[in-house]
Design an enzyme around this catalytic site. Structure first.
Site, PDB file in Angstrom:
ATOM      1  N   HIS A 260      -0.790   0.433  10.513  1.00  0.00           N
ATOM      2  CA  HIS A 260       0.298  -0.497  10.223  1.00  0.00           C
ATOM      3  C   HIS A 260       1.383  -0.438  11.299  1.00  0.00           C
ATOM      4  CE1 HIS A 260      -0.749  -0.138   5.662  1.00  0.00           C
ATOM      5  NE2 HIS A 260      -1.429  -1.120   6.245  1.00  0.00           N
TER       6      HIS A 260
ATOM      7  N   GLU B  37       0.818  -1.217   0.000  1.00  0.00           N
ATOM      8  CA  GLU B  37       0.000   0.000   0.000  1.00  0.00           C
ATOM      9  C   GLU B  37       0.850   1.264   0.000  1.00  0.00           C
ATOM     10  OE1 GLU B  37      -2.286  -1.004   3.407  1.00  0.00           O
ATOM     11  OE2 GLU B  37      -3.595  -2.366   2.325  1.00  0.00           O
TER      12      GLU B  37
ATOM     13  N   ASP C 202      -0.808  -5.142   9.372  1.00  0.00           N
ATOM     14  CA  ASP C 202      -1.857  -4.351   9.997  1.00  0.00           C
ATOM     15  C   ASP C 202      -1.833  -4.639  11.489  1.00  0.00           C
ATOM     16  OD1 ASP C 202      -2.817  -3.350   7.625  1.00  0.00           O
ATOM     17  OD2 ASP C 202      -4.638  -4.549   7.597  1.00  0.00           O
TER      18      ASP C 202
END
Length: 595
Positions: free
Chosen positions: A531, A340, A364
């Site tokens: 994160h 990401e 995550d």
């Protein structure tokens, strides 16, 4: 691959400083002072390696430094030799400002030998006062116990500080002049993927390179990759990467032909992302010099969601393989590559990688499971380290395969090791513990393959994260703790409630009943982003030292105060360590920024 980045590895400069009074005083000290420098250099070279596996090299000044002229000679030698870390050593009094290192960009420390025959400690205090007065934050190293003047051994407390300083300073030096490769830009509105070029340049000395994702499609369509390596990679992938169950409903499942195309695509993506980071001579040989030079990227990230993943296979496979310590070419240094395009988590991973030489976990920080909630949904009780609750670390398949915890230390404990210590047998075990299910096409319409495993065994780990605060700048938070392995009857139920096609690490931070570390829930509640970067080992103290060199304050940690090692100037900004850290970082400003 050991020299995959442009530029020489930084060296550690040792500055033996001495009382400059000749005709008796200086001559009586020459041997003792130089022996101290030699002992420091040997200790550093014997105990620190770069992530590439190469030994750290120390450079000692040609002569002891007794005044300005010899300080200038030393600085000139260090510049020619590529010194990026400065360590001054002495057992005696010296003329503080005349022998100091005045380079504002090189991290520096002074080791004042604790002996009674000569006032090395007095010089240390005078030198640190001078550095502080001149705005050159410097670390002071002073052994707790008095040594005899002819004792060249390094006490354990001095060793600890030398290692912490040098490892952190080398991390600073290795980042300087390198690049962050941003493939795409902002992912699903995640702020960390809105890459801040000023942060990278001012605080890390890293330039940012932006490449649109379409470049990957162009290279695939035009064959701008090593075809021979692609065939080798496909054969390795087919042999070692077991395809997992397809979680999609029958009407959304891809055909066998489409799945084959997706496997070929993700393997090509891996080659291309790597080539964009560090270049590839084979690509140059094909006539694509610009593409083959790469971007000199020490870290990077891939936007993926959603424009890419609505259309093409996701990058879970490339990210997982790049972040691992092995691929079809064998065992090698892990890359640092964020899913990401979370550039702030990528930086956090880079910190861990440079300090430990190991692969990093990208996750995550997904869910806090209380003991009561686990009991309710599983009918089972959490025990041991997990007894007060757990944090579920999970992400869409981008985590390093080293996190399967199949590597072992000398005592047989689960670990994550520098690549040169990993065996072929351990690589195979990591691969055997991993399957690659088809991506959930609700999340990833373009398909792809996510890694699936659970971290086995108990390992000491440190989770960290850089966050950006408007008006303040970057701050670092970290939490030391352990991975834990849950019984299958608990793991399976909890895992199925999230996403059964992604890799899981169960994490328990060390709590102390206070503040953000009151309990496991409080750690989760105070974490500053979605994160976290997880590194093997309890490296919180090293991260704090590194952050101080970069002028990044630390807003959350569970490191013992006695282990915190920052420049001596921080003591002048108040007795409270967290408050003084903030004030000192604000006062000095980013290492490479204009204050």
């Amino acid at each position: 691959m050991a020299k995959r980045l442009i530029g020489d590895l930084p060296k550690v400069g040792i500055r033996p400083v001495i009382d400059g009074r000749e005709n008796g005083v200086r001559e009586s000290l020459e041997t003792q002072v130089m022996d101290l420098a030699i002992a420091a250099a040997k200790f550093i070279e014997d105990n620190i390696k770069f992530p590439s596996g190469e030994k750290v090299e120390c450079v000692i000044a040609d002569t002891c430094i007794g005044g300005v002229a010899e300080a200038a000679m030393c600085a000139n030698k260090f510049k020619k030799e590529g010194v990026g870390v400065s360590l001054t050593v002495t057992p005696c009094w010296c003329y503080g400002t005349e022998v100091m290192d005045t380079d504002p960009l090189i991290p520096k420390a002074v080791w004042g030998f604790n002996g009674t025959e000569r006032p090395g400690a007095v010089y240390l205090a005078a030198a640190l006062a001078g550095y502080t007065q001149k705005g050159l934050p410097t670390f002071g190293i002073y052994g707790r116990d008095v040594q005899d003047c002819d004792d060249t051994s390094i006490p354990s407390d001095v060793k600890e500080k030398l290692l912490r300083f040098v490892k952190s300073a080398l991390a600073v030096a290795q980042m300087n002049g390198k690049s962050y490769l941003s493939i795409g830009y902002s992912s699903m509105g995640i702020a960390g993927s809105m890459v801040d070029s000023n942060f990278f340049q001012d605080y890390l000395g890293i330039r940012t390179e932006f490449v649109e994702s379409v470049e990957i499609l162009r290279r695939i369509e035009e064959g701008i990759y090593d075809e021979e390596e692609f065939q080798k990679a496909m054969a390795w992938t087919e042999k070692h990467c077991k395809e997992g169950e397809d979680p999609n409903v029958p009407e959304k499942q891809a055909t066998a032909e489409r799945k084959r195309v997706e496997w070929e695509t993700v393997v090509k993506m891996t080659l291309i992302c790597r080539d964009m980071m560090i270049g590839n001579q084979k690509v140059i040989d094909k006539g694509y010099r610009e593409e083959g030079l790469g971007r000199n990227a020490i870290l990077g990230g891939f936007q993926g969601q959603r424009q890419w993943t609505d259309y093409q296979p996701n990058a879970d496979f490339p990210e997982a393989i790049l972040n691992s310590s092995f691929d079809w070419n064998g065992i090698r240094e892990a890359f640092v590559f964020a899913t990401e395009n979370d550039s702030l988590n990528s930086v956090s991973m880079l910190f861990g990688h440079l300090l430990t030489n190991t692969a990093q976990i990208f996750s995550d920080v997904r869910t806090y499971w209380s003991p009561d909630a686990v009991q309710r949904v599983t009918g089972k009780e959490l025990t041991g380290l997990a007894g007060n609750g757990i944090i579920h670390l999970i992400n869409s398949g981008s985590t390093t395969l080293d996190a399967t915890a199949q590597q072992r230390d000398s005592e047989g404990n689960p670990t994550m090791k520098p690549y040169w210590e990993i065996t072929e047998e351990e690589v195979q075990k990591c691969l055997d513990k991993t399957t690659w299910p088809q991506a959930d096409r609700g999340y990833f319409r373009g398909g792809g393959y996510s890694s699936l495993f659970k971290t086995e065994g108990q390992m000491p780990v440190t989770m960290c994260r850089i966050n950006m605060v408007k008006g303040l700048g970057p701050v670092l938070q970290l939490a030391e703790g352990w991975t834990v392995e849950l019984p299958d009857e608990i793991h399976t139920v909890l895992d199925q409630r999230t996403n059964p096609t992604w890799p899981t690490t169960w994490f328990v931070p060390r709590t102390n009943g206070e503040g953000a570390f009151k309990d496991v829930y409080s750690v989760m509640a105070n974490w500053g982003a979605n994160h976290g970067a997880i590194s093997y080992g309890h490296i919180g103290a090293d991260l704090i030292t590194l952050a101080s060199m970069l002028r990044i304050p630390v807003n959350m940690h569970n490191v013992n105060d006695d282990d915190i090692f920052r420049p001596s100037a921080w003591n002048a900004f108040g007795e409270d360590k967290e408050g003084s850290d903030y004030r000192a970082c604000e006062n000095y400003g980013p290492l490479y920024g204009m204050k």
